[in-house]
Design an enzyme around this catalytic site. Structure first.
Site, mmCIF file in Angstrom:
data_model
loop_
_atom_site.group_PDB
_atom_site.id
_atom_site.type_symbol
_atom_site.label_atom_id
_atom_site.label_comp_id
_atom_site.label_asym_id
_atom_site.label_seq_id
_atom_site.Cartn_x
_atom_site.Cartn_y
_atom_site.Cartn_z
ATOM 1 N N THR A 181 0.851 -1.193 0.057
ATOM 2 C CA THR A 181 0.142 -0.135 0.095
ATOM 3 C C THR A 181 1.035 1.303 -0.037
ATOM 4 O O THR A 181 2.341 1.136 0.344
ATOM 5 C CB THR A 181 -0.853 0.001 1.228
ATOM 6 O OG1 THR A 181 -1.782 -1.204 1.251
ATOM 7 C CG2 THR A 181 -1.986 1.041 1.333
ATOM 8 N N ASN B 268 -2.577 -4.791 -1.692
ATOM 9 C CA ASN B 268 -2.657 -5.531 -0.708
ATOM 10 C C ASN B 268 -1.406 -6.021 -0.031
ATOM 11 O O ASN B 268 -0.677 -5.014 0.369
ATOM 12 C CB ASN B 268 -3.745 -6.793 -0.810
ATOM 13 C CG ASN B 268 -4.067 -7.108 0.448
ATOM 14 O OD1 ASN B 268 -4.253 -6.426 1.484
ATOM 15 N ND2 ASN B 268 -4.532 -8.406 0.640
ATOM 16 N N GLY C 95 -0.163 -0.103 5.463
ATOM 17 C CA GLY C 95 0.246 -1.001 6.577
ATOM 18 C C GLY C 95 -1.048 -1.676 6.885
ATOM 19 O O GLY C 95 -1.070 -2.125 8.193
HETATM 20 N N1 GLY Z 1 -5.219 -3.891 1.216
HETATM 21 C C1 GLY Z 1 -5.194 -2.750 2.555
HETATM 22 C C2 GLY Z 1 -6.280 -2.157 2.792
HETATM 23 O O1 GLY Z 1 -7.254 -1.840 1.978
HETATM 24 O O2 GLY Z 1 -6.874 -2.061 4.033
#
Ligand code: GLY
Length: 602
Positions: A418, A438, A511
């Site tokens: 991210t 992700n 994170g």
């Molecule tokens: N993939 C991390 C989120 O969207 O929280």
């Protein structure tokens, strides 16, 4: 393609616009003379031929008099700042930074992923006042029982891939709220792909666990050649290497020419379908059309006289953050002094306990109630209702309780996939943008000929009832997948306004669930009059209700009653803060990830 070693970090800042790029831009045609002039200025400034007015911080933070961009990679901050120097607004800057991040942080975000943008323009010459949240998160191509029925993975391979939304979202935002042309905002990214970027410490530390996994598994190496051979250099990738990406350069050029069509019915779309299905997924070309960009009303709440404007569902970020902060306010928390691990230990311990309890209440509700509001009822008003908040605040009693005590009713992966960008423009307009694939390098499925990896956002759904996902989050059936549904996110792009409506801060983080707690703590520090650098650098804690473990960044876990765990980093945050002496904008890219902000001074 990795070339040699020994490039200095300074070299990472230079865009070299070569003949190739110029010829591409000529070929695709520039309709307006104004666009030509802007592009000429961009090329000149990137070549260093004229003073473009862009200044990159020499460390992770600096103050810029007029406008600033804080991304988690210096080249991406530069790309955004160049748009600002061309007279572009915060949206232009955010879009240019995002396309560039797709090249320079290939494991964090990019054209194979999705994201959110919170936009607040004020007196923008082209758009006036704007206050919207743009949702371009990936969507599921699969039904609720897909994983239970097939037993396939939601973290690796084609079955983990959700339909990407980044390109559609960025081009939509640019068209509706930006001012510059597609070719202009894509130029820095194309340039970065052409000339390459320099591998930094965050890149190698994010890659090390994956390299270990790949090293003993030849099948895995054969299945994911883009990641193993190109991005990890067969395990040999080192700080200082330069990585070029001719494949992604071609993809970005196609996007400049064809727009989002390139990603759906066009050649990149066809390559995505092949890549996913060859890696065990089951999608069709039609599925790539799923996931309309949504323009949503941001979720907002006033806390200690400041208005927090953030991302609504399908993100949990805005609701969870505002719920946590409102509980703190109802408890009587003093927002005038910063929260951070370095404070005097008695004070720290007391304030930390209160903060952790508020986090646990808010995350319990995240787990039970939040999901894609286009598919299920999400009771935001009830969660944030004054009486409900007061009840939770009254349950903060100095003790540490069982998980069922918390909320309205009841070993994390390392950060990688991210990225957050904060932008403020010369008119005081702001964009907070968080994007993701992700986990680090997403599903590992590469669209090889176009040089990017696809997300594994399907793992943000409840793929197995009652079981935690890769971030240890236990989520409800509301968050089961469905065709066209978006998985619950923790991304928390947030703009904080002063009581006079002026931007006070722009923040967000990467994170996983730590995005929410990192953003909360950075903003608590800013509200407590810390400067941007200290607010971001200060030690952080994290509790997400389940697992019932308190994570701390420093060995100071004397917080009694909690099962504690020492971790390297709790999120990576980018913050822009109005300078209290009206000297402009303090901007900080989190030293935990190695970005640097850039901006303009006149
Ligand atoms: N993939 C991390 C989120 O969207 O929280």
């Amino acid at each position: 393609m990795i070339q040699g070693s020994g490039w200095s970090d300074a070299e990472n800042s230079i865009f070299l616009v070569g003949e190739h790029q110029r010829s591409v831009l000529y070929t695709h045609g520039m309709k307006q003379i104004a666009q030509w002039m802007l592009l000429g200025a961009l090329i000149a400034s990137m070549c260093g031929c004229t003073g473009s007015g862009v200044r990159r911080a020499t460390t992770d933070s600096d103050t810029f008099r007029v406008a600033a961009v804080a991304a988690d990679h210096p080249v991406a901050s530069d790309a955004g700042a160049h748009m600002l120097a061309l007279g572009g607004n915060a949206v232009d800057a955010a879009v240019a930074a995002s396309f560039t991040l797709s090249v320079v942080r290939p494991y964090s975000c990019g054209i194979g992923g999705g994201g959110f943008m919170v936009i607040r323009l004020d007196d923008d010459p082209a758009h006036g006042s704007v206050r919207v949240a743009i949702n371009y998160r990936e969507v599921s191509p699969y039904a609720p029982d897909y994983y239970e029925r097939t037993g396939l993975s939601s973290t690796t391979g084609g079955s983990a891939v959700a339909i990407p939304g980044t390109v559609r979202g960025l081009l939509f935002a640019l068209d509706r709220f930006g001012t510059l042309g597609r070719e202009t905002v894509l130029a820095p990214a194309i340039e970065a792909a052409e000339n390459g970027f320099v591998v930094d410490k965050h890149y190698t530390s994010t890659s090390s666990a994956l390299i270990e996994q790949f090293a003993g598994d030849t099948l895995m190496q054969q299945r994911h050649p883009l990641v193993w051979e190109h991005f990890l250099d067969r395990g040999e990738v080192r700080v200082g290497d330069r990585i070029t990406n001719p494949g992604q350069r071609r993809a970005l050029q196609l996007i400049a020419k064809m727009g989002d069509e390139a990603m759906t019915t066009g050649p990149i779309g066809r390559a995505i379908v092949d890549a996913v299905n060859n890696a065990g997924g089951q999608i069709t070309q039609d599925d790539l059309g799923l996931g309309e960009v949504q323009v949503l009303e941001p979720v907002a709440g006033v806390i200690a006289g400041k208005e927090f404007v953030s991302m609504p569902p399908p993100s949990s970020g805005g609701v969870t953050m505002i719920e946590c902060l409102k509980i703190l306010e109802a408890y009587g928390y003093n927002f005038d002094i910063p929260w951070h691990l370095e404070t005097n230990s008695g004070v720290r311990q007391q304030r930390a306990l209160v903060l952790v309890e508020a986090m646990k209440h808010a995350f319990a509700d995240r787990s039970r109630y939040l999901a894609d509001a286009a598919f299920v009822d999400v009771p935001i008003d009830e969660l944030l209702h004054e009486e409900n908040i007061a009840r939770m605040a009254s349950r903060i009693d100095g003790g540490v309780h069982e998980p069922s005590y918390y909320g309205t009713s009841g070993v994390l992966p390392t950060d990688g996939g991210t990225s957050h960008v904060s932008v403020v423009d010369q008119w005081g307009g702001a964009v907070a943008m968080t994007e993701t694939i992700n986990l680090g390098f997403g599903s590992l499925v590469g669209v090889d000929e176009y040089g990017f990896v696809l997300n594994n956002e399907m793992d943000d759904f409840t793929t197995a009832r009652g079981k935690p996902n890769a971030f240890g989050l236990v989520q409800s059936d509301r968050n089961l997948p469905a065709v066209g549904k978006r998985p619950l996110s923790s991304m928390s792009p947030t703009i904080v306004l002063d009581s006079d409506g002026q931007v006070f801060a722009v923040a967000g983080a990467s994170g996983g669930p730590r995005i929410i707690t990192a953003t909360i703590q950075v903003l608590l520090n800013a509200m407590g009059s810390m400067n941007a650098e200290d607010a971001v650098s200060a030690g952080r804690i994290h509790h997400q209700w389940l697992p019932d473990t308190l994570r701390v960044e420093q060995s100071s876990a004397e917080m009694t009653g909690h099962r504690g765990e020492l971790v390297d980093a709790i999120g990576n945050a980018q913050l822009i803060l109005r300078d209290p002496d009206a000297a402009g904008w303090q901007a900080c890219s989190d030293p935990r990830k190695g970005g640097r902000p850039a901006g303009i001074d006149k």
